[in-house]
Design a protein around this motif. Structure first.
Motif, short mmCIF file in Angstrom:
data_model
loop_
_atom_site.label_atom_id
_atom_site.label_comp_id
_atom_site.label_asym_id
_atom_site.label_seq_id
_atom_site.Cartn_x
_atom_site.Cartn_y
_atom_site.Cartn_z
N LEU A 21 0.74 -1.23 0.00
CA LEU A 21 -0.12 -0.03 0.02
C LEU A 21 0.90 1.26 -0.06
O LEU A 21 2.12 1.25 0.66
CB LEU A 21 -0.96 0.05 1.12
N ASP A 22 0.39 2.40 -0.69
CA ASP A 22 0.94 3.65 -0.43
C ASP A 22 1.06 4.14 0.93
O ASP A 22 1.89 5.19 1.08
CB ASP A 22 0.39 4.65 -1.50
N GLY A 23 0.37 3.72 1.76
CA GLY A 23 0.26 4.27 3.05
C GLY A 23 -0.52 3.64 3.99
O GLY A 23 -1.16 2.68 3.57
N PRO A 24 -0.56 3.94 5.24
CA PRO A 24 -1.39 3.07 6.38
C PRO A 24 -2.77 3.17 5.98
O PRO A 24 -3.62 2.07 6.06
CB PRO A 24 -1.17 3.90 7.79
N ASP A 25 -3.27 4.25 5.46
CA ASP A 25 -4.87 4.44 5.19
C ASP A 25 -5.11 4.38 3.58
O ASP A 25 -6.30 4.68 3.32
CB ASP A 25 -5.64 5.47 6.05
N ALA A 26 -4.11 4.20 2.77
CA ALA A 26 -4.05 4.14 1.28
C ALA A 26 -5.33 3.31 0.66
O ALA A 26 -5.37 2.08 1.19
CB ALA A 26 -2.85 4.22 0.69
N GLU A 27 -5.84 3.51 -0.39
CA GLU A 27 -6.54 2.87 -0.96
C GLU A 27 -5.84 2.57 -2.37
O GLU A 27 -6.65 2.12 -3.27
CB GLU A 27 -8.11 3.50 -1.45
N GLU A 28 -4.73 2.70 -2.56
CA GLU A 28 -3.85 2.52 -3.87
C GLU A 28 -2.60 2.02 -3.40
O GLU A 28 -2.11 2.08 -2.12
CB GLU A 28 -3.21 3.88 -4.27
N GLY A 29 -2.14 1.12 -4.19
CA GLY A 29 -0.87 0.46 -4.06
C GLY A 29 -0.21 -0.17 -5.33
O GLY A 29 -0.74 0.00 -6.42
N THR A 30 0.74 -1.05 -4.99
CA THR A 30 1.38 -1.79 -6.13
C THR A 30 1.21 -3.20 -5.95
O THR A 30 1.53 -3.70 -4.58
CB THR A 30 2.81 -1.41 -6.06
#
Length: 76
Positions: A21-30
């Protein structure tokens, strides 16, 4: 592949996904790894999680349902 969690699941139907994830609360990632065998994805999760901890970002494990597919019993 990078994108929203919904986009990543829709792009990989019937697969287990390991996502950074892009961050702890992210809804995006790789997507780090995608596979149809839960044991294989579990082994890959161990490779990513333990040596690196979560310093690079939180890891997210999910199953991508194909259209019309029900969640497999082993995933419950």
């Amino acid at each position: 592949m990078h994108g929203t969690l919904e986009h990543l699941r829709n792009s990989n139907p019937g697969k287990w996904l390991l996502i950074l994830l892009d961050g702890p609360d992210a809804e995006e990632g790789t997507v780090l790894f995608a596979h149809d065998d839960p044991e294989t994805i579990d082994a890959e999760l161990e490779k990513w999680a333990y040596p690196r901890s979560v310093e690079a970002g939180p890891l997210y494990l999910t199953y991508a349902l194909a259209e019309g597919e029900k969640l497999p019993a082993f995933a419950l």
